[in-house]
Design an enzyme around this catalytic site. Structure first.
Site, mmCIF file in Angstrom:
data_model
loop_
_atom_site.group_PDB
_atom_site.id
_atom_site.type_symbol
_atom_site.label_atom_id
_atom_site.label_comp_id
_atom_site.label_asym_id
_atom_site.label_seq_id
_atom_site.Cartn_x
_atom_site.Cartn_y
_atom_site.Cartn_z
ATOM 1 N N GLY A 12 0.774 -1.156 -0.425
ATOM 2 C CA GLY A 12 0.121 0.382 -0.015
ATOM 3 C C GLY A 12 0.575 1.129 0.155
ATOM 4 O O GLY A 12 1.447 1.391 0.977
ATOM 5 N N SER A 13 -0.145 2.586 -0.688
ATOM 6 C CA SER A 13 1.044 4.051 -0.902
ATOM 7 C C SER A 13 2.577 2.889 -1.172
ATOM 8 O O SER A 13 2.356 2.834 -1.906
ATOM 9 C CB SER A 13 0.872 4.139 0.691
#
Length: 128
Positions: free
Chosen positions: A97-98
């Site tokens: 994520g990210s």
């Protein structure tokens, strides 16, 4: 040794599909439980969340800075999963994520161990 949590959906030692999770630049392996791991556990996945160099406990406790060679971080984590009898080695997925999406993509694509076992790569990043 990197900070990590291996969580199973139940007490069984049966081999299961497993989701390997890494978070963003300022994320921690603990917060991945609330954003990703809980849903995966409900669906019968084992989940391993970890802090890589430059993240959470690896940065704060061990003073490990971020590094560009993500495959050198992802490969040993996958190798660890392959030693566990409760992990189905044919069903390992990698989530990032990210900024973890970049790390997962780079690490997953470059790591020869990952190329053998990863069946799915999920990367969530912010548009640039």
């Amino acid at each position: 040794m990197l900070p990590c949590y291996f969580i199973k959906p139940d007490a069984s030692d049966a081999p299961r599909k497993t989701l390997l999770c890494t978070g963003g630049y300022d994320g921690t392996c603990e917060e991945l439980f609330f954003s990703i791991a809980g849903g995966a556990l409900e669906r019968g996945y084992n989940v391993l969340t970890f802090d890589g160099p430059g993240q959470g406990g690896a940065l704060v406790t061990q003073k490990l800075p971020m590094r560009p060679d993500c495959e050198k971080v992802v490969t040993p984590v996958v190798d660890y999963l392959l030693t566990r009898p409760d992990v189905d080695s044919a069903r390992i997925a990698l989530y990032g994520g990210s900024f973890g999406g970049y790390r997962a993509a780079c690490g997953g694509v470059r790591a020869s161990a990952c190329l053998r076992v990863l069946r799915m790569l999920l990367c969530l990043t912010q548009p640039i």
